[in-house]
Motif scaffolding. Structure first.
Motif, PDB file in Angstrom:
ATOM      1  N   ARG A 134       0.829  -1.206   0.000  1.00  0.00           N
ATOM      2  CA  ARG A 134       0.000   0.000   0.000  1.00  0.00           C
ATOM      3  C   ARG A 134       0.867   1.261   0.000  1.00  0.00           C
ATOM      4  NH1 ARG A 134      -5.283   0.926   1.629  1.00  0.00           N
ATOM      5  NH2 ARG A 134      -5.414  -1.216   2.398  1.00  0.00           N
ATOM      6  N   VAL A 137       1.900   2.343  -3.552  1.00  0.00           N
ATOM      7  CA  VAL A 137       0.862   3.090  -4.260  1.00  0.00           C
ATOM      8  C   VAL A 137       0.769   4.516  -3.716  1.00  0.00           C
ATOM      9  CG1 VAL A 137      -1.607   3.172  -4.816  1.00  0.00           C
ATOM     10  CG2 VAL A 137      -0.414   0.976  -4.761  1.00  0.00           C
ATOM     11  N   THR A 138       0.865   4.656  -2.405  1.00  0.00           N
ATOM     12  CA  THR A 138       0.806   5.990  -1.788  1.00  0.00           C
ATOM     13  C   THR A 138       1.959   6.864  -2.257  1.00  0.00           C
ATOM     14  OG1 THR A 138      -0.292   5.112   0.180  1.00  0.00           O
ATOM     15  CG2 THR A 138       0.818   7.237   0.411  1.00  0.00           C
ATOM     16  N   ALA A 141       1.313   8.024  -5.806  1.00  0.00           N
ATOM     17  CA  ALA A 141       0.254   9.041  -5.854  1.00  0.00           C
ATOM     18  C   ALA A 141       0.774  10.396  -5.385  1.00  0.00           C
ATOM     19  CB  ALA A 141      -0.928   8.592  -4.994  1.00  0.00           C
ATOM     20  N   ASP A 145       1.015  13.868  -7.648  1.00  0.00           N
ATOM     21  CA  ASP A 145       0.463  15.128  -7.140  1.00  0.00           C
ATOM     22  C   ASP A 145       1.549  16.202  -7.121  1.00  0.00           C
ATOM     23  OD1 ASP A 145      -1.773  16.617  -5.561  1.00  0.00           O
ATOM     24  OD2 ASP A 145      -0.017  16.788  -4.282  1.00  0.00           O
ATOM     25  N   VAL A 152      -5.398  12.653  -7.854  1.00  0.00           N
ATOM     26  CA  VAL A 152      -4.919  11.302  -8.155  1.00  0.00           C
ATOM     27  C   VAL A 152      -5.351  10.374  -7.023  1.00  0.00           C
ATOM     28  CG1 VAL A 152      -2.898   9.866  -8.582  1.00  0.00           C
ATOM     29  CG2 VAL A 152      -2.967  12.226  -9.436  1.00  0.00           C
ATOM     30  N   ARG A 153      -6.093   9.335  -7.365  1.00  0.00           N
ATOM     31  CA  ARG A 153      -6.639   8.421  -6.366  1.00  0.00           C
ATOM     32  C   ARG A 153      -6.424   6.969  -6.806  1.00  0.00           C
ATOM     33  NH1 ARG A 153      -6.713  12.706  -4.499  1.00  0.00           N
ATOM     34  NH2 ARG A 153      -8.374  13.851  -3.425  1.00  0.00           N
ATOM     35  N   PRO A 154      -6.337   6.039  -5.846  1.00  0.00           N
ATOM     36  CA  PRO A 154      -6.274   4.623  -6.217  1.00  0.00           C
ATOM     37  C   PRO A 154      -7.555   4.195  -6.939  1.00  0.00           C
ATOM     38  CG  PRO A 154      -5.597   4.942  -3.934  1.00  0.00           C
ATOM     39  CD  PRO A 154      -6.168   6.248  -4.394  1.00  0.00           C
ATOM     40  N   ASP A 165      -3.578   1.346 -11.546  1.00  0.00           N
ATOM     41  CA  ASP A 165      -3.699   1.392 -10.089  1.00  0.00           C
ATOM     42  C   ASP A 165      -4.036   2.774  -9.552  1.00  0.00           C
ATOM     43  OD1 ASP A 165      -2.752  -1.440  -9.486  1.00  0.00           O
ATOM     44  OD2 ASP A 165      -1.069  -0.666 -10.642  1.00  0.00           O
ATOM     45  N   LEU A 166      -3.688   3.813 -10.307  1.00  0.00           N
ATOM     46  CA  LEU A 166      -3.972   5.186  -9.902  1.00  0.00           C
ATOM     47  C   LEU A 166      -4.628   5.923 -11.070  1.00  0.00           C
ATOM     48  CD1 LEU A 166      -0.612   6.110  -8.126  1.00  0.00           C
ATOM     49  CD2 LEU A 166      -2.824   5.833  -6.998  1.00  0.00           C
ATOM     50  N   ARG A 167      -5.544   6.822 -10.714  1.00  0.00           N
ATOM     51  CA  ARG A 167      -6.239   7.562 -11.760  1.00  0.00           C
ATOM     52  C   ARG A 167      -6.473   8.996 -11.306  1.00  0.00           C
ATOM     53  NH1 ARG A 167      -9.790   6.263 -15.839  1.00  0.00           N
ATOM     54  NH2 ARG A 167      -9.837   4.069 -15.237  1.00  0.00           N
TER      55      ARG A 167
END
Length: 250
Positions: A134, A137-138, A141, A145, A152-154, A165-167
């Protein structure tokens, strides 16, 4: 000023200027591992999570803590670990108080990414140490940003998009937290999603990329970044360097 150490890849012989990461101790002082100048880095072929951490002592307050082992992704696809000034046989959780690698604490602020974007008006990127999937991914993101991409969010919900995985409104990203290099299929899939949605596609990998993935990304112009366990993305190809120069649309 953060320490910079020259690191030569044993596979392609390319030399990199590696910025030694530092981490904030609980007392507030930055702590950084001491690297061996002129040493030969080790190529990581298969990442073992337990071997990816160091136990460092803060010279300001004497506290021992665990931090990511320094790593560097070479554009040739090799994942490298620069040699430590003092070898360590310690694994996470073994706080015996002896045989710890040396650490340096000073008055500098923790360095951000070594990208040219930090000198182009943006503040230094503040990484987040990676301890779980996790966190990978953080970290990606936060980096997007920082580049200027908004919201930008999972990717979540009942119908997740395979390979994404991120959009954000103008960006799609794949984040590979596995211990195997990312292959060409993942690169092509992400590029197609970006093409279909008229969005910038960006790929992040913890273990680097295969030679085929590097070649395919170069042909498609898709930015590739590696993530070290300090949470700092490093550009792998020209498209990634260009994205760092221009930033997002913000």
């Amino acid at each position: 000023m953060a320490e910079t150490v020259p690191v030569r890849c044993p596979q392609c012989r390319r030399e990199h200027l590696y910025i030694v990461p530092s981490y904030p101790c609980r007392c507030g002082a930055p702590v950084a591992p001491a690297l061996l100048h002129g040493g030969i880095p080790v190529r990581v072929r298969h990442r073992v999570w337990a071997d990816s951490w160091l136990t460092l002592r803060c010279s300001a307050c004497g506290r021992y803590d665990e931090w990511p082992r320094p790593e560097l992704g070479c554009p040739c696809g090799a994942l490298l670990r620069p040699p430590l000034a003092e070898p360590s046989g310690q694994s996470p959780g073994r706080l015996s108080g002896a045989a710890f690698p040396s650490a340096v604490a000073g008055g500098e602020e923790a360095p951000g990414t070594s990208s040219p974007g930090a000198a182009g008006g943006r503040p230094d990127f503040q990484p987040v140490a990676i301890r779980t999937a996790r966190d990978v991914v953080t970290a990606a993101a936060l980096f997007l940003d920082w580049l200027g991409f908004e919201r930008v969010r999972p990717v979540a919900g009942a119908h997740p998009v395979p390979g994404v995985d991120l959009r954000g409104p103008e960006v799609l990203a794949r984040v590979d937290p596995t211990t195997s290099p990312t292959g060409p299929d993942a690169v092509e899939t992400l590029w197609l999603h970006g093409l279909n949605e008229s969005a910038v596609a960006v790929c992040f990998s913890l273990a680097g990329y295969t030679r085929q993935a590097l070649g395919r990304a170069d042909a498609l112009g898709l930015p590739l970044f590696t993530l070290d366990l300090a949470g700092t993305p490093q550009p792998v190809n020209e498209a990634a360097h260009a994205l760092l120069d221009t930033g997002g649309p913000r």
